[in-house]
Write an enzyme that holds these catalytic residues in place. Sequence first.
Site, short mmCIF file in Angstrom:
data_model
loop_
_atom_site.label_atom_id
_atom_site.label_comp_id
_atom_site.label_asym_id
_atom_site.label_seq_id
_atom_site.Cartn_x
_atom_site.Cartn_y
_atom_site.Cartn_z
N ASP A 17 -1.78 -1.18 -4.00
CA ASP A 17 -2.01 -0.45 -5.24
C ASP A 17 -0.91 -0.72 -6.26
OD1 ASP A 17 0.08 1.17 -4.13
OD2 ASP A 17 -1.45 2.17 -2.93
N ASP B 280 -3.56 4.06 2.43
CA ASP B 280 -5.01 4.19 2.60
C ASP B 280 -5.63 2.85 3.00
OD1 ASP B 280 -4.84 2.71 0.29
OD2 ASP B 280 -6.21 3.96 -0.88
N GLU C 58 -8.08 -20.39 -17.53
CA GLU C 58 -8.50 -20.81 -16.19
C GLU C 58 -9.76 -21.65 -16.32
OE1 GLU C 58 -10.45 -20.61 -12.18
OE2 GLU C 58 -11.21 -19.66 -13.97
N HIS D 73 -5.60 -17.11 -5.16
CA HIS D 73 -6.59 -16.29 -4.47
C HIS D 73 -7.91 -17.03 -4.25
CE1 HIS D 73 -7.62 -16.15 -8.61
NE2 HIS D 73 -8.77 -15.56 -8.34
N ASP D 74 -8.05 -18.23 -4.81
CA ASP D 74 -9.27 -19.02 -4.62
C ASP D 74 -9.07 -20.15 -3.60
OD1 ASP D 74 -10.79 -17.58 -6.46
OD2 ASP D 74 -10.14 -18.81 -8.14
N ASP E 79 0.85 -1.19 0.00
CA ASP E 79 0.00 0.00 0.00
C ASP E 79 0.89 1.25 0.00
OD1 ASP E 79 -1.81 2.00 0.55
OD2 ASP E 79 -2.29 1.30 2.58
N ASP F 180 -10.23 -15.81 -17.54
CA ASP F 180 -10.95 -16.27 -16.35
C ASP F 180 -12.17 -17.12 -16.72
OD1 ASP F 180 -11.50 -16.04 -13.41
OD2 ASP F 180 -13.31 -15.01 -14.13
N ASP G 160 -5.58 -10.30 -16.01
CA ASP G 160 -6.69 -11.22 -15.75
C ASP G 160 -7.91 -10.72 -16.54
OD1 ASP G 160 -8.37 -13.09 -14.48
OD2 ASP G 160 -7.25 -12.90 -12.60
#
Length: 545
Positions: free
Chosen positions: A29, A25, A243, A319-320, A21, A197, A98
């Site tokens: 990013d 915030d 994917e 991430h899954d 970050d 995806d 992605d």
Amino acid sequence: MKQKLWKNKVIYQIFPRSFYDSDNDGNGDIRGIINKLNYLSDLGIDAIWLCPVYDTDFADAGYDVKNYKSIWKIFGDLNDFEELTRKAKLLNINIIMDIVLNHVSSKHPWFKKACLSSKNIEHNYFIWRDKLSKNEKANSIFGGSAWEYVKSVDKYYFHLFSKEQVDLNWEHPDTIKAMADIIDFWYKLGVRGFRLDAIKHISKVFPDGKNNDFSWGPTAVKQLQKFNEIAFKDKKDIFILGESSGISKAEAIKYGTGKQKISSNFYNFAWWSIGWGKETGRNGYDPSWDYKDFLLKMKSFQESKKIPPDLMTNFLSNHDTSRAISRWGDENIFHNESAKTLALLQFSLKGIPCIYYGEEIGMLNPKFLSKNEFKDVDALNAYKLLVGKRKIYSDSEMTKYLNINGRDNSRTPMSWSDDINAGFNDGHLPWIKNGFDYKTNNVKKQLKDKDSILNFYKKIIKIRNSNKYKKILVDGESKMQLLNNGAFKITRKYNDKKIIVIVNLQKIYVKFKNLDYGKKIISSWSDNKKSKNILRPYESIMFLE
Ligand code: TEU
């Protein structure tokens, strides 16, 4: 469909909101990624797969795209993005974007217009029913009905994922053209890799209404080939990563080689469901999971002559899923050894390795205390459905299981140091909770320790890239064997050269008659104790025969 030679690359996946970050915030990013490019280059990776960074409501972590040609303002802007691709290129790192092809956000301008009137052209970009017949009682992957009513047009629209993700009608020619145009846009900004995806879901033509997992529908190949032709025909220097969760060996061969080819590479999902609930998937847990499945589920992919070295990408987590060590390794005394064993296993196989951010320092599941701490739509729906409606689990059981397999586990801030918020930022509360162990386990500390997991990853990447071993580890044929003592033996062979990897994935000592398979290249235990007949817990060794 052309592609650059990517078989000897190493990919690194970033979940952008949690990487670094830069403006304090609470959200990672693009500038944060730019700041860490040297770290990634030192690690030795060749490409970064960025989870979605487009404008979004983050209903499904950015997989609900409002504008495909923009950057979510929390992540920065297109100038930042251009700087990222430019600076990454200088370090020989490619960016993989992605591309969410199957659905758009319900706030996307097309869907807004589609809901204004059935006569609007955009109305046909989606899938509608006036009434729901019996066959159309489809369920969404995140639970609940896959159909949602819209009063303004008096119809139901189809959403395979959350209701904020509206499935596109791929039978409409505009859809394909629009998606190809998006590829062009990012290509011009320097992107050279595309992760497509959920491609197995794009075709929803089911004449008998019976196929309700909506995978590889009858028009999938036709439509995706049309899309490839328009999107990629003039682009010779790109990499396409399909994917398709749970893809079988036969499907990978069918859709990755020959006449029905629709992607030049697929993720290998052989391992991702090991330990998931039998009925409840990643929202549940199966305590009887068997470590032997790592071999049994991967073996046929590895040994098939029809699967070339660049057809599959191998991963431990993404991430899954939750964090690999918390699922399958040891969070305590064998933390280092189990992390290294899993890495050694991954890097010994035929296929392109993809490292998920944090995996290189052995990040763990963070331990969420209650429902309130979860962010993932799939987890929150699980409480509604599995606790509230179907009463399969109690509230505390749900929390327990989601702490094992839920997706939020792998979406927490990267542990950079032992400073406030793990050095993720300068102190603003992160959007999701921090890991519990960052004081003792972080990048800063591991960089200084020659035997750390991080330095092990650097070594194994160097080994894979070295002139001495590259041909064997990248191009060599692969055999997997379960030994009588429970260890795995992986044999990679190129001409008369052989690498043998002995893997102990268990927290027990394993006996051998003779453990001498040749010259030791690397081992998951960093001391140099040489035993000719015992492997210690999670001790795995790579040998040159
Ligand atoms: O995941 C797709 C996906 O996992 C499904 O294809 C799969 O069939 C399902 O989970 C069954 O277990 C991708 C992204 O990786 C994921 O993060 C998104 O939530 C999803 O697409 C929707 O965009």
